[in-house]
Write a protein that holds these residues in place. Sequence first.
Motif, mmCIF file in Angstrom:
data_model
loop_
_atom_site.group_PDB
_atom_site.id
_atom_site.type_symbol
_atom_site.label_atom_id
_atom_site.label_comp_id
_atom_site.label_asym_id
_atom_site.label_seq_id
_atom_site.Cartn_x
_atom_site.Cartn_y
_atom_site.Cartn_z
ATOM 1 N N GLU A 113 -5.753 -0.956 -8.592
ATOM 2 C CA GLU A 113 -4.637 -1.398 -9.435
ATOM 3 C C GLU A 113 -3.418 -1.718 -8.598
ATOM 4 O O GLU A 113 -2.661 -2.656 -8.899
ATOM 5 N N GLY A 114 -3.192 -0.976 -7.517
ATOM 6 C CA GLY A 114 -2.070 -1.285 -6.635
ATOM 7 C C GLY A 114 -2.219 -2.645 -5.977
ATOM 8 O O GLY A 114 -1.241 -3.376 -5.805
ATOM 9 N N GLU A 115 -3.448 -3.013 -5.615
ATOM 10 C CA GLU A 115 -3.677 -4.343 -5.062
ATOM 11 C C GLU A 115 -3.475 -5.410 -6.120
ATOM 12 O O GLU A 115 -2.986 -6.511 -5.819
ATOM 13 N N ALA A 116 -3.815 -5.118 -7.367
ATOM 14 C CA ALA A 116 -3.616 -6.086 -8.442
ATOM 15 C C ALA A 116 -2.139 -6.316 -8.729
ATOM 16 O O ALA A 116 -1.765 -7.384 -9.240
ATOM 17 N N PHE A 117 -1.272 -5.359 -8.399
ATOM 18 C CA PHE A 117 0.166 -5.547 -8.599
ATOM 19 C C PHE A 117 0.692 -6.725 -7.774
ATOM 20 O O PHE A 117 1.684 -7.361 -8.157
ATOM 21 N N THR A 118 0.067 -7.003 -6.648
ATOM 22 C CA THR A 118 0.560 -8.060 -5.759
ATOM 23 C C THR A 118 0.211 -9.459 -6.241
ATOM 24 O O THR A 118 0.623 -10.435 -5.624
ATOM 25 N N ASP A 119 -0.560 -9.601 -7.319
ATOM 26 C CA ASP A 119 -0.939 -10.928 -7.809
ATOM 27 C C ASP A 119 0.259 -11.719 -8.309
ATOM 28 O O ASP A 119 0.241 -12.953 -8.311
ATOM 29 N N ALA A 120 1.303 -11.028 -8.759
ATOM 30 C CA ALA A 120 2.479 -11.735 -9.281
ATOM 31 C C ALA A 120 3.199 -12.509 -8.194
ATOM 32 O O ALA A 120 3.852 -13.516 -8.470
ATOM 33 N N GLY A 121 3.115 -12.076 -6.952
ATOM 34 C CA GLY A 121 3.721 -12.798 -5.845
ATOM 35 C C GLY A 121 5.165 -12.432 -5.607
ATOM 36 O O GLY A 121 5.554 -12.097 -4.487
ATOM 37 N N SER A 122 5.994 -12.477 -6.623
ATOM 38 C CA SER A 122 7.414 -12.187 -6.456
ATOM 39 C C SER A 122 7.742 -10.709 -6.614
ATOM 40 O O SER A 122 8.863 -10.295 -6.299
ATOM 41 N N ASN A 123 6.823 -9.900 -7.107
ATOM 42 C CA ASN A 123 7.092 -8.481 -7.305
ATOM 43 C C ASN A 123 7.153 -7.756 -5.977
ATOM 44 O O ASN A 123 6.515 -8.145 -4.992
ATOM 45 N N LEU A 124 7.902 -6.670 -5.953
ATOM 46 C CA LEU A 124 8.024 -5.819 -4.779
ATOM 47 C C LEU A 124 7.070 -4.642 -4.950
ATOM 48 O O LEU A 124 7.295 -3.756 -5.784
ATOM 49 N N VAL A 125 5.967 -4.643 -4.185
ATOM 50 C CA VAL A 125 4.933 -3.612 -4.271
ATOM 51 C C VAL A 125 4.885 -2.882 -2.942
ATOM 52 O O VAL A 125 4.735 -3.518 -1.890
ATOM 53 N N GLU A 126 5.012 -1.560 -2.995
ATOM 54 C CA GLU A 126 5.052 -0.775 -1.763
ATOM 55 C C GLU A 126 4.325 0.554 -1.987
ATOM 56 O O GLU A 126 4.580 1.255 -2.967
ATOM 57 N N PRO A 127 3.391 0.926 -1.075
ATOM 58 C CA PRO A 127 2.782 2.262 -1.169
ATOM 59 C C PRO A 127 3.661 3.295 -0.466
ATOM 60 O O PRO A 127 4.144 3.073 0.649
ATOM 61 N N VAL A 128 3.878 4.396 -1.135
ATOM 62 C CA VAL A 128 4.664 5.493 -0.564
ATOM 63 C C VAL A 128 3.814 6.756 -0.578
ATOM 64 O O VAL A 128 2.808 6.849 -1.283
ATOM 65 N N SER A 129 4.214 7.721 0.207
ATOM 66 C CA SER A 129 3.440 8.955 0.349
ATOM 67 C C SER A 129 3.409 9.720 -0.973
ATOM 68 O O SER A 129 4.419 9.824 -1.682
ATOM 69 N N MET A 130 2.231 10.265 -1.316
ATOM 70 C CA MET A 130 2.055 10.990 -2.572
ATOM 71 C C MET A 130 2.611 12.412 -2.446
ATOM 72 O O MET A 130 2.296 13.124 -1.496
ATOM 73 N N PRO A 131 3.444 12.858 -3.392
ATOM 74 C CA PRO A 131 3.964 14.235 -3.350
ATOM 75 C C PRO A 131 2.824 15.254 -3.513
ATOM 76 O O PRO A 131 1.764 14.964 -4.082
ATOM 77 N N LEU A 132 3.046 16.455 -3.025
ATOM 78 C CA LEU A 132 2.015 17.496 -3.080
ATOM 79 C C LEU A 132 1.687 17.880 -4.512
ATOM 80 O O LEU A 132 0.515 18.100 -4.854
ATOM 81 N N GLU A 133 2.696 17.957 -5.393
ATOM 82 C CA GLU A 133 2.422 18.344 -6.769
ATOM 83 C C GLU A 133 1.610 17.283 -7.505
ATOM 84 O O GLU A 133 0.734 17.596 -8.319
ATOM 85 N N VAL A 134 1.872 16.002 -7.190
ATOM 86 C CA VAL A 134 1.086 14.928 -7.796
ATOM 87 C C VAL A 134 -0.333 14.935 -7.248
ATOM 88 O O VAL A 134 -1.307 14.730 -7.991
ATOM 89 N N ALA A 135 -0.484 15.197 -5.960
ATOM 90 C CA ALA A 135 -1.811 15.255 -5.355
ATOM 91 C C ALA A 135 -2.633 16.403 -5.930
ATOM 92 O O ALA A 135 -3.846 16.269 -6.139
ATOM 93 N N GLU A 136 -1.995 17.534 -6.245
ATOM 94 C CA GLU A 136 -2.725 18.661 -6.819
ATOM 95 C C GLU A 136 -3.205 18.336 -8.236
ATOM 96 O O GLU A 136 -4.344 18.648 -8.603
ATOM 97 N N ILE A 137 -2.351 17.692 -9.030
ATOM 98 C CA ILE A 137 -2.771 17.301 -10.385
ATOM 99 C C ILE A 137 -3.922 16.293 -10.313
ATOM 100 O O ILE A 137 -4.897 16.381 -11.072
ATOM 101 N N LEU A 138 -3.820 15.356 -9.400
ATOM 102 C CA LEU A 138 -4.875 14.349 -9.266
ATOM 103 C C LEU A 138 -6.172 14.981 -8.780
ATOM 104 O O LEU A 138 -7.266 14.590 -9.221
ATOM 105 N N ARG A 139 -6.090 15.978 -7.905
ATOM 106 C CA ARG A 139 -7.298 16.648 -7.410
ATOM 107 C C ARG A 139 -8.018 17.386 -8.537
ATOM 108 O O ARG A 139 -9.256 17.363 -8.625
ATOM 109 N N ARG A 140 -7.276 18.041 -9.414
ATOM 110 C CA ARG A 140 -7.896 18.733 -10.547
ATOM 111 C C ARG A 140 -8.517 17.739 -11.518
ATOM 112 O O ARG A 140 -9.585 17.992 -12.087
#
Length: 360
Positions: free
Chosen positions: A108-135
């Motif tokens: 889905e992050g790669e699909a964000f770049t299809d618009a061309g003019s949008n600003l898409v940037e990957p940033v480091s995932m917080p630990l609390e978000v990573a724990e929720i995603l792991r569960r």
Amino acid sequence: MISTALAHIPIGVVVERRKARSAWADTLWRPVLVFGGRPAANAWTWLGGCEDQSLFYAGEAIIELHRTEANNYRDNLLSGRPSVWVNMRPSASEPPYELRAATVDPAEGEAFTDAGSNLVEPVSMPLEVAEILRRFVAEHYVERPFVKRARVNRAQSVAIGPTEMPVSERESSLLRWARLKQTARSSEEGADELPETDRAVVPNRAEMPFDTTSLPPIDSIVADTDITAFLRAGVPPELTQVALRRAWTSDPAIRDFIGIAENQWDFNEPNGIPGFGAMAPLESSVDVLAYIASGGAPSQAPSEGSGAVDDPSCASTNALRLSLESTPDTSSVVGVKEAPQEQTGDSAAKRPRHGGALPT
């Protein structure tokens, strides 16, 4: 629109404004940080910085988790650098960007770049978000083994023949071609089984003996010999090769020719390269022009001592020859200066000289 997500993770996004070193833009914006939770600050609150670099709280985004994308979430966690993709769209007023979405799905992050003019940037995932995603992955991820489908051979599963088959099982154009080819081959095999008495005997010209006495001797072949007789059908290949070799070795233009190679010939010598030297003076340019002007009639110059031309048809040709060989009068030419005559004696010695300085 009703969302089918099984979990929602609220996050806050921090963006950076940096002074650009470009003639086409004054500032550059990019997301630099995300954190879990809902802060009490308003969107686009200034967080600090200096004149060239400032940080702003861009606002809140919601990460939606779907069970069907658990495989992509797992790949993100196992990548070694789990990331959150932030999507920001340019706006026509201040602030220059508005926060659109955030995701932890790499596809889905790669699909964000299809618009061309949008600003898409990957940033480091917080630990609390990573724990929720792991569960979430541990609960909903299902290992699906890769199964390669076996290719079905329709030539074996469908009987080839005139039998009527259902529309879904009828033979393709390739199978029909194979069936017709097999039928034609069977008819040819039946024709081959005819008795020998019923077949017409056709002599093979390649198997018939060739009379070599009708050919000229090999030793008589020179550079200008016509060797077409050696190239006819029925001539033994060995004899053809001997005749060609004899013709090539007899012609010095072919025998002595050497392909252009660096440092092999004397390029300072006009005739140092065979086949690339000056052309032989077969006839002068005056003769060629006179031949063209006469319509192809050969020019006949008057014999020495004769004062007239015997053949009146050559009058125009001889007149052209005299006009070409005579010195033209340039006194009537306009716009072109005459060439200066050579000076002799004292006038040549008194002629001023310019440009005599030599480089130091």
